[in-house]
Every structure is written in structure tokens, then in C-alpha cells.
Scaffold this motif. Structure first.
Motif, PDB file in Angstrom:
ATOM      1  N   ASN A  78       0.822  -1.216   0.000  1.00  7.10           N
ATOM      2  CA  ASN A  78       0.000   0.000   0.000  1.00  7.10           C
ATOM      3  C   ASN A  78       0.852   1.260   0.000  1.00  7.10           C
ATOM      4  O   ASN A  78       0.418   2.296  -0.487  1.00  7.10           O
ATOM      5  CB  ASN A  78      -0.976  -0.002   1.176  1.00  7.10           C
ATOM      6  N   CYS A  81       1.360   2.256  -3.650  1.00  9.49           N
ATOM      7  CA  CYS A  81       0.161   2.199  -4.488  1.00  9.49           C
ATOM      8  C   CYS A  81       0.228   3.178  -5.664  1.00  9.49           C
ATOM      9  O   CYS A  81      -0.314   2.892  -6.740  1.00  9.49           O
ATOM     10  CB  CYS A  81      -1.099   2.401  -3.663  1.00  9.49           C
ATOM     11  N   ALA A  82       0.904   4.317  -5.516  1.00  4.37           N
ATOM     12  CA  ALA A  82       1.033   5.261  -6.639  1.00  4.37           C
ATOM     13  C   ALA A  82       1.864   4.644  -7.764  1.00  4.37           C
ATOM     14  O   ALA A  82       1.553   4.825  -8.952  1.00  4.37           O
ATOM     15  CB  ALA A  82       1.657   6.563  -6.163  1.00  4.37           C
ATOM     16  N   ARG A  85      -0.358   2.179  -9.570  1.00  7.32           N
ATOM     17  CA  ARG A  85      -1.354   2.857 -10.404  1.00  7.32           C
ATOM     18  C   ARG A  85      -0.729   3.308 -11.717  1.00  7.32           C
ATOM     19  O   ARG A  85      -1.327   3.166 -12.788  1.00  7.32           O
ATOM     20  CB  ARG A  85      -1.953   4.035  -9.651  1.00  7.32           C
ATOM     21  N   MET A  86       0.492   3.832 -11.641  1.00  4.34           N
ATOM     22  CA  MET A  86       1.195   4.269 -12.851  1.00  4.34           C
ATOM     23  C   MET A  86       1.464   3.078 -13.783  1.00  4.34           C
ATOM     24  O   MET A  86       1.247   3.158 -14.988  1.00  4.34           O
ATOM     25  CB  MET A  86       2.516   4.946 -12.463  1.00  4.34           C
ATOM     26  N   THR A  99      -7.339   3.278  -8.637  1.00  5.94           N
ATOM     27  CA  THR A  99      -6.532   3.350  -7.424  1.00  5.94           C
ATOM     28  C   THR A  99      -6.533   1.957  -6.815  1.00  5.94           C
ATOM     29  O   THR A  99      -7.602   1.378  -6.596  1.00  5.94           O
ATOM     30  CB  THR A  99      -7.136   4.351  -6.432  1.00  5.94           C
ATOM     31  N   HIS A 101      -5.773  -0.705  -3.833  1.00  2.70           N
ATOM     32  CA  HIS A 101      -5.573  -0.908  -2.404  1.00  2.70           C
ATOM     33  C   HIS A 101      -5.280  -2.395  -2.211  1.00  2.70           C
ATOM     34  O   HIS A 101      -5.957  -3.242  -2.796  1.00  2.70           O
ATOM     35  CB  HIS A 101      -6.827  -0.506  -1.624  1.00  2.70           C
TER      36      HIS A 101
END
Length: 140
Positions: A78, A81-82, A85-86, A99, A101
Motif C-alpha cells: 500500500n 500504491c502510486a 497505479r502508474m 486506485t 488498495h
């Protein structure tokens, strides 16, 4: 035929997107591009990805390959997580990258608990008694 809102069951699109995200996450994790020392060299199994109806949020259920602390693994994932996402935006063609999780997958623990309960001597005895009763009732 349209699905009613709030029916609880995921749509075919949610299931298809969830499976595509699961494969993409597994590929990202297999490449080992994470810089977090807690995740370096760790093998992760992504068991399921559940996607929200609007496809903007996803929950990925993970377990460490070969066993270990799934809660600590989810917490570490977590933090990144960015990054995920990318990577998912590049891997899966969606209008908006969801997003992600991460949550520990507890289904294996629940299955193991049920298996232990079924092999408990008192349960085995009761199941055998029920099977014998049914056999005797069929002959009459």
C-alpha cells in the motif's frame, strides 16, 4: 437485460477488468521493480482483484508466496500504491487508471480452519452416524 444497481454481484465488465488488473499486477511484481527494501526479492501471489462498479478503485488480495505475514505485505504494498497505479495505467487500457488498495487474502486461512473442523474426531463421528442412518433408511 440490465442489472439492477445494488444487486451485490459484480458485473461481467468488473470481473473482466479485475482479472486483467490481476495479471498486470502479477507481471509488475514478478519484474521486481520495487525499490522498497521490505519488498525487495519478495514473491507475491495476487489471488484476486475486485473492482468497484465505476472501475476507479480496486482491491487486490495478496499472500506472500510460500507463506508469511500477509498483513505486513499488504501494508508494504500500500505504500507503493502510486507506483502500481502508474504501471497499471500503462498495462491496462482503461479511461481512468484505478486506485489500487492491497489487502491480505484470508480465504486460505478460513479454508484451513474449516478443513481442521471437518477432521475433528467428534465431527467425523457425527458425519459417520448420519451416513449410517441414511443407509439404513434407504433399505426400508
Amino acid at each position: 437485460m440490465t442489472r439492477k444497481r445494488g444487486s451485490g454481484a459484480p458485473s461481467q465488465r468488473q470481473l473482466r477488468v479485475g482479472e486483467a488488473l490481476r495479471h498486470a499486477l502479477a507481471d509488475v511484481l514478478a519484474r521486481g521493480e520495487l525499490r522498497d527494501p521490505e519488498l525487495a526479492g519478495l514473491q507475491v501471489t495476487v489471488t484476486e482483484v475486485r473492482v468497484s462498479p465505476d472501475l476507479r478503485a480496486a482491491t487486490a488480495f495478496v499472500v506472500p508466496f510460500g507463506g508469511g505475514d500477509a498483513a505486513a505485505l499488504a501494508k508494504a504494498l500500500n505504500r507503493a500504491c502510486a507506483f502500481f497505479r502508474m504501471r497499471l495505467a500503462d498495462a491496462v487500457e482503461l479511461r481512468v487508471a484505478p486506485t489500487v488498495h492491497f489487502a491480505p487474502d484470508l480465504s486460505f486461512d478460513k479454508a484451513e480452519r474449516i478443513e481442521r473442523l471437518l477432521h475433528d474426531p467428534s465431527v467425523v463421528r457425527d458425519l459417520k452416524k448420519d451416513a449410517d442412518t441414511k443407509k439404513g433408511g434407504d433399505d426400508a
